[in-house]
Write a protein that holds these residues in place. Structure first.
Motif, PDB file in Angstrom:
ATOM      1  N   GLY A 132       0.812  -1.209   0.000  1.00 57.50           N
ATOM      2  CA  GLY A 132       0.000   0.000   0.000  1.00 57.50           C
ATOM      3  C   GLY A 132       0.844   1.256   0.000  1.00 57.50           C
ATOM      4  N   SER A 133       0.221   2.358   0.383  1.00 59.37           N
ATOM      5  CA  SER A 133       0.883   3.653   0.400  1.00 59.37           C
ATOM      6  C   SER A 133       1.729   3.829   1.647  1.00 59.37           C
ATOM      7  CB  SER A 133      -0.165   4.771   0.366  1.00 59.37           C
ATOM      8  OG  SER A 133      -1.039   4.644  -0.719  1.00 59.37           O
ATOM      9  N   SER A 134       2.678   4.760   1.560  1.00 58.67           N
ATOM     10  CA  SER A 134       3.282   5.309   2.773  1.00 58.67           C
ATOM     11  C   SER A 134       2.362   6.437   3.203  1.00 58.67           C
ATOM     12  CB  SER A 134       4.687   5.849   2.509  1.00 58.67           C
ATOM     13  OG  SER A 134       5.107   6.646   3.610  1.00 58.67           O
ATOM     14  N   ASN A 135       1.579   6.206   4.226  1.00 60.19           N
ATOM     15  CA  ASN A 135       0.593   7.205   4.626  1.00 60.19           C
ATOM     16  C   ASN A 135       1.235   8.455   5.204  1.00 60.19           C
ATOM     17  OD1 ASN A 135      -2.137   6.016   4.104  1.00 60.19           O
ATOM     18  ND2 ASN A 135      -1.226   4.331   5.267  1.00 60.19           N
ATOM     19  N   VAL A 136       2.411   8.306   5.804  1.00 63.88           N
ATOM     20  CA  VAL A 136       3.137   9.487   6.291  1.00 63.88           C
ATOM     21  C   VAL A 136       3.532  10.371   5.111  1.00 63.88           C
ATOM     22  CG1 VAL A 136       5.228  10.298   7.439  1.00 63.88           C
ATOM     23  CG2 VAL A 136       3.962   8.373   8.390  1.00 63.88           C
ATOM     24  N   ASP A 193      -4.350   3.141  11.619  1.00 63.86           N
ATOM     25  CA  ASP A 193      -2.998   3.608  11.374  1.00 63.86           C
ATOM     26  C   ASP A 193      -2.917   4.510  10.153  1.00 63.86           C
ATOM     27  OD1 ASP A 193      -2.101   2.285  13.566  1.00 63.86           O
ATOM     28  OD2 ASP A 193      -0.799   0.876  12.517  1.00 63.86           O
ATOM     29  N   ASN A 194      -3.693   4.200   9.099  1.00 71.62           N
ATOM     30  CA  ASN A 194      -3.607   5.051   7.909  1.00 71.62           C
ATOM     31  C   ASN A 194      -4.043   6.477   8.224  1.00 71.62           C
ATOM     32  OD1 ASN A 194      -6.361   4.490   8.077  1.00 71.62           O
ATOM     33  ND2 ASN A 194      -6.583   3.913   5.935  1.00 71.62           N
ATOM     34  N   ALA A 195      -5.056   6.623   9.066  1.00 73.94           N
ATOM     35  CA  ALA A 195      -5.505   7.955   9.469  1.00 73.94           C
ATOM     36  C   ALA A 195      -4.445   8.651  10.317  1.00 73.94           C
ATOM     37  CB  ALA A 195      -6.812   7.852  10.243  1.00 73.94           C
ATOM     38  N   LYS A 196      -3.957   7.967  11.331  1.00 75.07           N
ATOM     39  CA  LYS A 196      -2.961   8.577  12.224  1.00 75.07           C
ATOM     40  C   LYS A 196      -1.705   8.985  11.476  1.00 75.07           C
ATOM     41  CE  LYS A 196      -4.408   6.271  16.491  1.00 75.07           C
ATOM     42  NZ  LYS A 196      -4.001   5.378  17.599  1.00 75.07           N
ATOM     43  N   GLU A 197      -1.273   8.128  10.547  1.00 74.44           N
ATOM     44  CA  GLU A 197      -0.035   8.421   9.821  1.00 74.44           C
ATOM     45  C   GLU A 197      -0.219   9.576   8.839  1.00 74.44           C
ATOM     46  OE1 GLU A 197       0.977   4.657   8.164  1.00 74.44           O
ATOM     47  OE2 GLU A 197       1.542   3.793  10.099  1.00 74.44           O
ATOM     48  N   VAL A 237      -3.437  11.270  -4.516  1.00 72.90           N
ATOM     49  CA  VAL A 237      -4.072  10.033  -4.952  1.00 72.90           C
ATOM     50  C   VAL A 237      -3.205   8.820  -4.627  1.00 72.90           C
ATOM     51  CG1 VAL A 237      -5.426  11.145  -6.764  1.00 72.90           C
ATOM     52  CG2 VAL A 237      -3.178  10.218  -7.321  1.00 72.90           C
ATOM     53  N   GLN A 238      -3.882   7.776  -4.190  1.00 69.98           N
ATOM     54  CA  GLN A 238      -3.257   6.488  -3.943  1.00 69.98           C
ATOM     55  C   GLN A 238      -3.523   5.591  -5.152  1.00 69.98           C
ATOM     56  OE1 GLN A 238      -3.534   5.453   0.500  1.00 69.98           O
ATOM     57  NE2 GLN A 238      -5.506   6.354   0.027  1.00 69.98           N
ATOM     58  N   GLN A 239      -3.078   4.361  -5.066  1.00 73.47           N
ATOM     59  CA  GLN A 239      -3.267   3.456  -6.188  1.00 73.47           C
ATOM     60  C   GLN A 239      -3.846   2.119  -5.716  1.00 73.47           C
ATOM     61  OE1 GLN A 239      -0.284   3.636  -9.441  1.00 73.47           O
ATOM     62  NE2 GLN A 239       1.039   4.635  -7.941  1.00 73.47           N
ATOM     63  N   PRO A 240      -5.118   2.110  -5.272  1.00 68.74           N
ATOM     64  CA  PRO A 240      -5.709   0.854  -4.802  1.00 68.74           C
ATOM     65  C   PRO A 240      -5.786  -0.220  -5.883  1.00 68.74           C
ATOM     66  CG  PRO A 240      -7.376   2.584  -4.989  1.00 68.74           C
ATOM     67  CD  PRO A 240      -6.047   3.248  -5.111  1.00 68.74           C
ATOM     68  N   PHE A 241      -5.848   0.205  -7.153  1.00 71.28           N
ATOM     69  CA  PHE A 241      -5.794  -0.771  -8.242  1.00 71.28           C
ATOM     70  C   PHE A 241      -4.501  -1.578  -8.146  1.00 71.28           C
ATOM     71  CE2 PHE A 241      -4.334  -2.152 -12.382  1.00 71.28           C
ATOM     72  CZ  PHE A 241      -5.458  -2.658 -12.999  1.00 71.28           C
ATOM     73  N   ASP A 255      11.852  -5.981   4.442  1.00 69.68           N
ATOM     74  CA  ASP A 255      11.249  -5.228   5.555  1.00 69.68           C
ATOM     75  C   ASP A 255       9.742  -5.421   5.645  1.00 69.68           C
ATOM     76  OD1 ASP A 255      10.392  -3.801   3.366  1.00 69.68           O
ATOM     77  OD2 ASP A 255      11.242  -1.875   3.997  1.00 69.68           O
ATOM     78  N   GLY A 256       9.184  -6.258   4.758  1.00 72.90           N
ATOM     79  CA  GLY A 256       7.754  -6.530   4.797  1.00 72.90           C
ATOM     80  C   GLY A 256       6.890  -5.400   4.268  1.00 72.90           C
ATOM     81  N   LEU A 257       7.493  -4.458   3.549  1.00 68.73           N
ATOM     82  CA  LEU A 257       6.743  -3.301   3.063  1.00 68.73           C
ATOM     83  C   LEU A 257       6.882  -3.167   1.551  1.00 68.73           C
ATOM     84  CD1 LEU A 257       7.866  -0.676   5.739  1.00 68.73           C
ATOM     85  CD2 LEU A 257       5.703  -1.955   5.709  1.00 68.73           C
ATOM     86  N   LEU A 258       5.785  -3.303   0.829  1.00 69.88           N
ATOM     87  CA  LEU A 258       5.757  -3.053  -0.601  1.00 69.88           C
ATOM     88  C   LEU A 258       4.995  -1.734  -0.806  1.00 69.88           C
ATOM     89  CD1 LEU A 258       6.319  -3.832  -3.512  1.00 69.88           C
ATOM     90  CD2 LEU A 258       4.260  -5.243  -3.493  1.00 69.88           C
ATOM     91  N   ILE A 259       5.749  -0.642  -0.941  1.00 65.13           N
ATOM     92  CA  ILE A 259       5.143   0.688  -0.984  1.00 65.13           C
ATOM     93  C   ILE A 259       4.807   1.078  -2.419  1.00 65.13           C
ATOM     94  CG2 ILE A 259       5.475   3.134  -0.470  1.00 65.13           C
ATOM     95  CD1 ILE A 259       5.155   1.308   2.000  1.00 65.13           C
TER      96      ILE A 259
END
Length: 320
Positions: A131-135, A165-169, A264-268, A292-296
């Motif tokens: 997903g996105s880096s929400n920060v 977490d997405n909101a807080k970040e 804009v994010q990319q949920p697709f 690191d377990g993160l696919l941004i």
């Protein structure tokens, strides 16, 4: 005689049932992977298209996207429990409230491959987050505000799930991006993914906080509700609006200049890349899982001059 016939029939039925249960799965049976969202929203239509594209490239799997009936931890957990009981081999989830869901998510992770998206649960035993880096997205929203309000201002934020977490970040990223400026985030109002309440929160601000000259919609539907509330109050263009995501109302406001810009994010891509990653993992190939377990998947800012090209891109992704 009738009793004997009934007993014989029952015995045969039991034997046949036992044979069916013991028989191996047919060659036509395919493992199922599920994408579980956090609540009903048009935002997830792009993810549906991503799942559909991935399905075309993964003929050996059944891919599903599931909506909980309500944006509730308990309801989302029950949905995932039901999927596990039905035998799904992997679940990708946008957790409603990761911090309170850790035990429930770990239960799912002990029974099937668990991935997260949109709102991560890093303390859980999930395999990876896609997903996105929400920060970073929050910092991009701050860039929009700074460009639109060089002389400063007071912002009110609006979001669905204050505890997610997405909101807080995003909120933290927005605050970080405003450091050293004359712009401040006064408060953030939550609505629990209730769109009527989301609009009412904006209407309440207009009455109770007349000093607010900037509004930030941190979830996909918040910006459209801001737009509608300002339109109804005759205040479009008088208050700076910073958007998130690509709802048609948001993009329309950006194009007409009543919304400064949107992140804009990319949920697709979350769905498309995530389902392919999960399928490979389930088949035993863990090589694509980041260390690191993160696919941004990067976010980007869409301004007035970008709307038409971006809308054409969305149409192409949807296959229209």
């Amino acid at each position: 005689m009738k009793t004997a016939i009934r007993n014989t029939t029952a015995a045969m039925a039991a034997m046949l049932f036992g044979m069916a249960m013991a028989a191996p799965a047919s060659a036509d049976d395919k493992p199922t992977l599920a994408f579980v969202v956090n609540g009903a929203s048009d935002f997830w239509k792009a993810a549906e298209a991503g799942v559909k594209k991935a399905q075309g490239e993964l003929p050996d799997f059944n891919l599903e996207l599931k909506y909980p009936s309500q944006a509730s931890v308990a309801i989302q957990q029950r949905l995932m429990d039901d999927l596990v009981t039905a035998g799904v081999k992997g679940i990708m989830v946008s957790a409603v409230d990761p911090k309170t869901q850790t035990d429930g998510l770990n239960k799912i992770a002990s029974e099937t491959a668990l991935f997260t998206t949109d709102s991560d649960a890093p303390k859980s035993k999930r395999v990876a987050y896609v997903g996105s880096s929400n920060v970073d997205a929050g910092k991009q929203a701050a860039e929009i505000a700074k460009k639109a309000m060089p002389d400063g201002g007071k912002c009110m934020g609006y979001v669905g799930l204050l505890g997610a977490d997405n909101a807080k970040e995003r909120i933290q990223g927005f605050k970080d991006g405003l450091e050293g400026t004359k712009i401040s985030l006064v408060d953030v109002r939550g609505d629990d993914i209730d769109q009527t309440r989301a609009k009412a929160n904006v209407q309440d601000t207009l009455v109770a906080n007349p000093e607010i000259n900037c509004m930030v919609g941190f979830y996909s539907y918040n910006t459209p509700r801001i737009y509608e509330a300002l339109r109804d109050a005759g205040k479009l263009g008088q208050i700076t609006v910073v958007g998130f995501d690509d709802d048609p109302i948001t993009l329309g406001g950006v194009k007409e200049g009543t919304i400064a810009a949107t992140v804009v994010q990319q949920p697709f891509e979350w769905a498309y890349q995530g389902m392919k990653l999960m399928a490979a993992y389930v088949k035993g190939d863990k090589s694509a899982v980041p260390a690191d377990g993160l696919l941004i998947i990067p976010t980007k800012i869409i301004g007035k001059d970008d709307v038409d090209a971006y809308a054409a891109h969305l149409k192409a992704m949807a296959g229209n």
